[in-house]
Design a protein around this motif. Structure first.
Motif, short mmCIF file in Angstrom:
data_model
loop_
_atom_site.label_atom_id
_atom_site.label_comp_id
_atom_site.label_asym_id
_atom_site.label_seq_id
_atom_site.Cartn_x
_atom_site.Cartn_y
_atom_site.Cartn_z
N LEU A 136 -0.45 34.66 31.16
CA LEU A 136 -1.69 34.26 31.84
C LEU A 136 -2.05 35.21 32.85
O LEU A 136 -3.10 35.34 33.07
N THR A 137 -1.12 35.88 33.53
CA THR A 137 -1.44 36.94 34.53
C THR A 137 -2.21 38.27 34.01
O THR A 137 -3.06 38.49 34.16
N GLY A 138 -1.69 38.50 32.52
CA GLY A 138 -2.39 39.65 31.88
C GLY A 138 -3.84 39.18 31.30
O GLY A 138 -4.74 40.09 31.52
N ALA A 139 -3.90 37.91 31.01
CA ALA A 139 -5.34 37.46 30.54
C ALA A 139 -6.33 37.49 31.72
O ALA A 139 -7.41 37.75 31.67
N LEU A 140 -5.70 36.85 32.84
CA LEU A 140 -6.66 36.99 34.25
C LEU A 140 -6.94 38.60 34.61
O LEU A 140 -8.05 38.66 35.09
N GLU A 141 -6.02 39.43 34.54
CA GLU A 141 -6.22 40.82 34.85
C GLU A 141 -7.46 41.35 33.86
O GLU A 141 -8.17 42.07 34.27
N GLN A 142 -7.32 40.92 32.52
CA GLN A 142 -8.21 41.66 31.80
C GLN A 142 -9.75 40.77 32.14
O GLN A 142 -10.44 41.70 32.12
N GLY A 143 -9.45 39.69 32.43
CA GLY A 143 -11.17 39.19 32.76
C GLY A 143 -11.54 39.70 34.21
O GLY A 143 -12.61 40.19 34.33
N GLN A 144 -10.50 39.93 35.05
CA GLN A 144 -10.94 40.77 36.38
C GLN A 144 -11.53 42.18 36.16
O GLN A 144 -12.40 42.56 36.68
N ARG A 145 -10.66 42.91 35.33
CA ARG A 145 -11.27 44.31 34.86
C ARG A 145 -12.62 44.20 34.22
O ARG A 145 -13.47 45.22 34.28
N CYS A 146 -13.02 43.08 33.58
CA CYS A 146 -14.39 43.00 32.80
C CYS A 146 -15.47 42.41 33.97
O CYS A 146 -16.62 42.35 33.52
N GLY A 147 -14.92 42.13 35.09
CA GLY A 147 -15.78 41.35 36.10
C GLY A 147 -16.22 40.17 35.98
O GLY A 147 -17.52 39.69 36.51
N TYR A 149 -14.61 37.39 36.91
CA TYR A 149 -14.22 36.58 38.17
C TYR A 149 -13.46 37.61 39.17
O TYR A 149 -12.92 38.68 38.57
N GLN A 150 -13.33 37.18 40.35
CA GLN A 150 -12.84 38.06 41.25
C GLN A 150 -11.48 37.06 41.85
O GLN A 150 -11.73 36.15 42.38
N LEU A 151 -10.54 37.50 41.61
CA LEU A 151 -9.21 36.77 41.99
C LEU A 151 -8.49 37.94 43.22
O LEU A 151 -8.27 38.94 42.65
#
Length: 196
Positions: A136-147, A149-151
């Motif tokens: 889940l962390t990896g998936a969240l990081e990928q979405g963060q890199r794509c802009g 969402y901001q976590l």
């Protein structure tokens, strides 16, 4: 391991999984498992040194399947990272709803029952839950890199989400309805709300 050996071992695990979902680990007697699987006692001990080792293998296999399903969802090329994550939680809701007679989440069903009784099974749960949170962390990081969402802390967010969904799944068993899962889905969508 030849095909027959692998099939017999897997057959015992598959039957055991269904019994454990219904009766819990301590509630499932070994004789009941052997009778339901239609295998002699010697066959069980050929594959597993003890009921505890059988339980640890059952938990490990559960997590392997869960993680494979996660990877399949997160690898879909035509969805945003946000939509992949929500799809994962929607599938969680479907598989743990009150309509599922015994629920499907082995963590909810067994973790509190066996953690104090079996160190091997507790360790299997520890490793498996850590793998889910890391995925889940990896998936969240990928979405963060794509802009998307901001976590401030993707690992913390992954833990919070996993805890939220485990708790919601437990409440399904208590309330006999899906309201807690619906609330978890709403809270997840809000937490991961895409940045515009």
């Amino acid at each position: 391991m030849n095909g027959k050996t692998r099939n017999t071992k897997q057959h015992i695990l598959d039957i055991g999984y269904q019994l454990v979902l219904t009766k819990g680990f301590t509630g499932m007697g070994l004789s009941e498992l052997l009778k339901s699987a239609d295998v002699p006692k010697g066959s069980f001990y050929h594959y597993f040194a003890s009921k505890e080792q059988f339980g640890a293998v059952l938990v490990e296999q559960y997590f392997a399947r869960h993680l494979a399903a996660m990877q399949q969802i997160f690898a879909q090329p035509n969805l945003s990272n946000y939509d992949r994550l929500l799809q994962y939680w929607q599938k969680w809701l479907q598989h743990n709803s009150a309509d599922c007679p015994h629920g499907r989440c082995l963590v909810v069903k067994l973790a509190s029952e066996v953690a104090d009784l079996s160190e091997a099974m507790r360790q299997a749960f520890l490793v498996g839950t850590e793998q889910i949170i890391s995925t889940l962390t990896g998936a969240l990081e990928q979405g963060q890199r794509c802009g998307e969402y901001q976590l401030s802390d993707t690992r913390h967010c992954a833990e919070v989400l996993y805890n939220l969904w485990l708790g919601a799944s437990l409440l399904v068993k208590i309330r006999l309805d899906d309201s807690s899962l619906q609330h978890a889905l709403q809270a997840t969508a809000q937490l991961l709300g895409k940045q515009h």
